[in-house]
Write an enzyme that holds these catalytic residues in place. Structure first.
Site, PDB file in Angstrom:
ATOM      1  N   GLU A  25      -2.028   8.077  -4.338  1.00  0.00           N
ATOM      2  CA  GLU A  25      -2.264   7.676  -5.722  1.00  0.00           C
ATOM      3  C   GLU A  25      -3.701   8.011  -6.129  1.00  0.00           C
ATOM      4  O   GLU A  25      -4.579   8.039  -5.269  1.00  0.00           O
ATOM      5  CB  GLU A  25      -1.993   6.166  -5.897  1.00  0.00           C
ATOM      6  CG  GLU A  25      -2.890   5.270  -5.080  1.00  0.00           C
ATOM      7  CD  GLU A  25      -2.456   3.803  -5.109  1.00  0.00           C
ATOM      8  OE1 GLU A  25      -1.265   3.504  -4.938  1.00  0.00           O
ATOM      9  OE2 GLU A  25      -3.344   2.955  -5.293  1.00  0.00           O
TER      10      GLU A  25
ATOM     11  N   HIS B 186      -0.587   0.448  -9.597  1.00  0.00           N
ATOM     12  CA  HIS B 186      -1.362  -0.407  -8.682  1.00  0.00           C
ATOM     13  C   HIS B 186      -2.041  -1.556  -9.447  1.00  0.00           C
ATOM     14  O   HIS B 186      -3.274  -1.639  -9.486  1.00  0.00           O
ATOM     15  CB  HIS B 186      -2.411   0.424  -7.919  1.00  0.00           C
ATOM     16  CG  HIS B 186      -2.841  -0.236  -6.626  1.00  0.00           C
ATOM     17  ND1 HIS B 186      -3.196   0.491  -5.514  1.00  0.00           N
ATOM     18  CD2 HIS B 186      -2.969  -1.538  -6.289  1.00  0.00           C
ATOM     19  CE1 HIS B 186      -3.546  -0.349  -4.538  1.00  0.00           C
ATOM     20  NE2 HIS B 186      -3.411  -1.593  -4.994  1.00  0.00           N
TER      21      HIS B 186
ATOM     22  N   ARG C  33       0.839  -1.197   0.000  1.00  0.00           N
ATOM     23  CA  ARG C  33       0.000   0.000   0.000  1.00  0.00           C
ATOM     24  C   ARG C  33       0.872   1.245   0.000  1.00  0.00           C
ATOM     25  O   ARG C  33       1.944   1.253   0.618  1.00  0.00           O
ATOM     26  CB  ARG C  33      -0.855   0.076   1.272  1.00  0.00           C
ATOM     27  CG  ARG C  33      -2.182  -0.634   1.214  1.00  0.00           C
ATOM     28  CD  ARG C  33      -3.159   0.025   0.224  1.00  0.00           C
ATOM     29  NE  ARG C  33      -4.398  -0.717   0.158  1.00  0.00           N
ATOM     30  CZ  ARG C  33      -4.599  -1.804  -0.591  1.00  0.00           C
ATOM     31  NH1 ARG C  33      -3.649  -2.268  -1.366  1.00  0.00           N
ATOM     32  NH2 ARG C  33      -5.760  -2.410  -0.587  1.00  0.00           N
TER      33      ARG C  33
HETATM   34  C1  GLV Z   1      -4.927  -4.495  -3.902  1.00  0.00           C
HETATM   35  O1  GLV Z   1      -4.206  -3.597  -3.610  1.00  0.00           O
HETATM   36  C2  GLV Z   1      -5.660  -5.262  -2.943  1.00  0.00           C
HETATM   37  O2  GLV Z   1      -5.662  -4.933  -1.756  1.00  0.00           O
HETATM   38  O3  GLV Z   1      -6.276  -6.254  -3.365  1.00  0.00           O
END
Ligand code: GLV
Length: 332
Positions: free
Chosen positions: A268, A286, A239
């Protein structure tokens, strides 16, 4: 009888959405939108269930007027965008998408590690830029991954999947986690538990796989980056906010660490300009769980949770990955 309403904040696979239609009035967004807090509250106020993405912050304010809302399914394993206490207090169930994405995210951690260590992005930009007019034998020297020490900070399901892949590279795995894993899991992952300082000092490649919590905010900041080897690679597929992005930009500029592979960012989709300026970082938007199969599995799991919460489908009454099962017990 009026059907329950499910609001879906992000467009996804129509055939999977269709599984909701016999039981729900489906209000599905048809494009990717960024919802302001008033908009979000309005959508939630009109729904009995919602399937939301990680950009939707579902907190006490968002659900204050959502008197019908009974269930929120999050499209992701991490759920720091949900205020689980507020949802539970309001009697609203919530689910995430664990397990189905574990192996895909672990693959991507290795992809970023290899790409950053071996300078794949930088070399490709140079080639595309028309600069390849000859090669220097000593050009493009990167770091090996095979035979090196891989450090994993956060050793849950994904961390363990990252560790298991190290065997093929004959790499040594060190890990640090809030709690030490049982001996048989350590054996299966061929991973050795160390304290955080040792992990930082000894890792040739450090992969972050921990959830974002207040305690983990800037778990990797200036001091931690200084404690790493100058030849080290840092990978974050967890994260934004776990790494202090400004400190990382400085560390990459001054050579405190050699390279980074980063999929998640503070604030982000904005990216710290200092990171964008660096060549020794591989950046991605991401996408660690974004394989065709896995994104379908995540969507299907979110739909299964919603169906089950309303007594439909194979898991009727028992959403398979509910985060606050007490809510359903209280409702019965
Ligand atoms: C992606 O970042 C998730 O938490 O699945």
């Amino acid at each position: 009888m009026n059907k329950h309403v499910v609001w879906i904040s992000r467009p996804f696979f129509p055939d999977i959405v269709d599984r909701l239609r016999p039981h729900f009035e489906v209000r599905a967004e048809t494009e990717e939108l960024k919802f302001g807090s008033a908009d979000l509250a309005k959508h939630l106020a009109g729904a009995d269930a919602a399937i939301v993405g990680l950009a939707e912050r579902i907190d006490a304010a968002a659900i204050a007027g959502a008197s019908r809302l009974r269930f929120v399914a999050n499209l992701g394993v991490g759920y720091n965008n949900l205020d689980l206490d507020a949802l539970t207090a309001a009697g609203i169930g919530a689910s995430n998408t664990p397990d189905v994405l574990t192996e895909t995210v672990a693959d991507y951690a290795w992809a970023l590690m290899l790409a950053a260590a071996r300078r794949v992005g930088e070399a490709e930009r140079w080639l595309r830029d028309g600069q390849w007019r000859g090669s220097r034998f000593e050009g493009w020297l990167g770091a090996d991954v095979h035979g090196k020490t891989i450090g994993i900070l956060g050793m849950g399901r994904i961390g363990q999947a990252v560790a298991r892949r190290a065997a093929g590279f004959r790499a040594q795995v060190l890990y640090h986690n809030r709690s030490r894993l049982p001996a048989e899991v350590e054996r299966e992952c061929a991973a050795t538990y160390v304290d955080k300082a040792t992990l930082l000092g000894r890792s040739d490649h450090l992969i972050l796989v921990l959830p974002y919590t207040a305690q983990n905010h800037h778990a990797i900041g200036e001091a931690e980056l200084k404690a790493m080897k100058p030849t080290a690679t840092l990978v974050n597929i967890a994260r934004g906010g776990i790494v202090d992005d400004a400190a990382l930009a400085r560390a990459l500029a001054t050579g405190e660490i050699a390279a980074a592979g980063i999929d998640v960012f503070e604030g982000e989709p904005s990216v710290h300009p200092g990171l964008l300026e660096r060549d020794n970082i591989v950046l991605s938007p991401h996408i660690a769980s974004a394989s065709r199969d896995t994104r379908r599995d995540m969507a299907a799991l979110a739909v299964d949770n919603v169906l089950a919460a309303f007594g439909h489908g194979p898991h009727a009454g028992q959403p398979p990955t509910i985060l606050n099962p007490g809510v359903l017990a209280d409702a019965s």
